[in-house]
Design an enzyme around this catalytic site. Structure first.
Site, PDB file in Angstrom:
ATOM      1  CG  HIS A  72      -2.116  -0.859   1.071  1.00 16.16           C
ATOM      2  ND1 HIS A  72      -3.276  -0.676   1.789  1.00 16.16           N
ATOM      3  CD2 HIS A  72      -2.340  -1.925   0.268  1.00 16.16           C
ATOM      4  CE1 HIS A  72      -4.159  -1.592   1.437  1.00 16.16           C
ATOM      5  NE2 HIS A  72      -3.611  -2.365   0.521  1.00 16.16           N
ATOM      6  CE1 TYR A 201      -6.136   4.196  10.812  1.00 13.43           C
ATOM      7  CE2 TYR A 201      -5.595   4.075   8.479  1.00 13.43           C
ATOM      8  CZ  TYR A 201      -5.387   3.672   9.784  1.00 13.43           C
ATOM      9  OH  TYR A 201      -4.425   2.736  10.059  1.00 13.43           O
ATOM     10  N   PRO A 293      -4.573   0.458  18.508  1.00 17.16           N
ATOM     11  CG  PRO A 293      -6.394  -0.856  17.894  1.00 17.16           C
ATOM     12  CD  PRO A 293      -5.775  -0.180  19.074  1.00 17.16           C
ATOM     13  CE  LYS A 297       3.804   3.793  13.595  1.00 18.14           C
ATOM     14  NZ  LYS A 297       3.565   3.202  12.305  1.00 18.14           N
ATOM     15  CE1 TYR A 385      -1.539   4.167   9.300  1.00 16.42           C
ATOM     16  CE2 TYR A 385      -0.261   2.985   7.653  1.00 16.42           C
ATOM     17  CZ  TYR A 385      -1.402   3.101   8.441  1.00 16.42           C
ATOM     18  OH  TYR A 385      -2.383   2.143   8.340  1.00 16.42           O
TER      19      TYR A 385
END
Length: 391
Positions: A72, A201, A293, A297, A385
């Protein structure tokens, strides 16, 4: 039994450490209190940072990941009925992430350990760590109905929050930092192709939602729910309807529905114990720290811990110097606290606190708009990220 490094816990941290030690010519024994089938089916994280991907490839555990994993190059932030894509490679100098479930990482590492490595004992429950202050610590454990001991030069606790390793740190030395969030995640697995190419998200007045995936035919989705929620109180139809409402966007995007095969509720909390070392006992992964979550991480921090520790152990065996072992806790904690902060930011920016005011809600939207509109803010998110350098 006798070994150089005794590893408590056969999850990804313990198994990867054992693999790294095998490659360095350092013998180890892994004790896992569950059976193999349980370990290989535990549903956990599914996003691998660039550094985690690189570590798995480097130790020879990346072949199936590269074949079946989904690369991704970004994520979508969705709010105010609009989507905003964060492009990772352009913001980070080419880094990306891999969607490859923790269960699959564990299967790959177990197969390698059993084929090429040293002992891996399932249904071996560690009950105590003794003598960590000396040169020959001992792990007491039960296996096949017998009480046994494993003498080691080094003990590594990769046995999670409820394991015995963390409790072996003297209480007078232990410092614990914790935040409990006023909401949980209702997570589902569904036999339906993902409705998106990259993770979504979603911030919504109704609460947070996340659209992820496990494979091209299996979707993984989450809903913010109150603490104490019973997943059986949510029918399949109610879950899909709520996901539809929270992912709602202007345009022709559509959420695909399918059979839900698994439901579970995960509380949200941040937790760190310091230090991550006492004498010849070292902690790694969830034995030392837990993150909500939202920032993806948890698994990646565990990998970072054991990569740092493996290098320190290899240096110790080659030179006799304990400099890197002495620095282990401080080295790892710098990255842990960065990850804790990022996970806290992602969690508080995207979730709706049951006690938040309209003013708080406006501040959340302001922050999300800044990420969407500012290259600097988007870069900060993308760098965290995809993962900061290990070590």
């Amino acid at each position: 039994m006798r070994t150089t490094v005794g590893i408590i816990g056969g999850g990804p941290a313990g198994l990867l450490l054992a693999r790294l030690l095998d490659r360095a010519g350092i013998d180890s024994v892994v004790l896992e209190h569950r059976d193999r089938a349980y370990v290989e089916e535990r549903q956990r994280a599914g996003i691998l940072e660039q550094g985690t991907v690189d570590a798995l490839r480097a130790c020879g555990a990346g072949e199936r990941m590269d074949r079946e994993g989904l690369v991704h190059h970004g994520i979508e932030l969705r709010f105010d009925r609009r989507g905003h894509r964060i492009d990772f490679p352009s913001l980070t100098g080419g880094r990306s992430v891999m969607v490859y479930a923790q269960t699959e990482v564990v299967k790959d590492l177990i197969a390698l350990r059993l084929a090429e490595g040293g002992p891996l004992l399932f249904e071996a429950e560690a009950v105590a760590v003794e003598g960590a202050e000396g040169d020959n610590p001992v792990i007491r454990f039960t296996h096949e109905g017998r009480e046994r001991t494993l003498s080691c030069d080094i003990v590594v606790g990769c046995d999670g929050f409820h394991g015995v390793a963390r409790e072996a740190l003297p209480e007078a030395e232990r410092r614990v930092y914790e935040r409990v969030y006023p909401y949980s995640w209702l997570g589902i697995l569904a036999d339906v192709p993902p409705s998106c190419e990259e993770l979504i998200y979603a911030h919504s007045p109704r609460g947070f939602a996340l659209h992820s995936m496990r494979t091209p035919t299996v979707s993984r989705l989450y809903l913010q729910v109150p603490n104490g929620t019973d997943p059986d109180d949510w029918s399949d139809e109610r879950i899909w309807d709520e996901l539809d409402a929270r992912f709602a966007v202007d345009g022709d995007w559509r959420l695909e529905r399918g059979p839900i095969t698994q439901k579970s509720v995960t509380p949200m909390r941040s937790w760190v114990t310091e230090p991550m070392r006492h004498g010849r006992l070292f902690l790694a992964g969830d034995a030392a720290h837990i993150v909500p979550p939202t920032g993806a991480k948890g698994l990646n921090l565990a990998v970072s811990d054991v990569v740092v520790l493996a290098k320190a152990l290899e240096h110790w065996r080659a030179t006799g110097s304990e400099d890197l072992l002495d620095a282990y806790s401080d080295t790892c904690l710098r990255r842990v606290w960065r990850a804790e902060h990022f996970s806290y930011f992602m969690t508080t920016a995207l979730h709706t606190d049951p006690d938040q005011s309209p003013f708080d809600g406006k501040l959340q939207l302001s922050q999300l708009h800044r990420i969407a509109d500012s290259t600097a803010a988007a870069t900060e998110l993308a760098e965290n990220y995809t993962g900061l350098p290990i070590g």
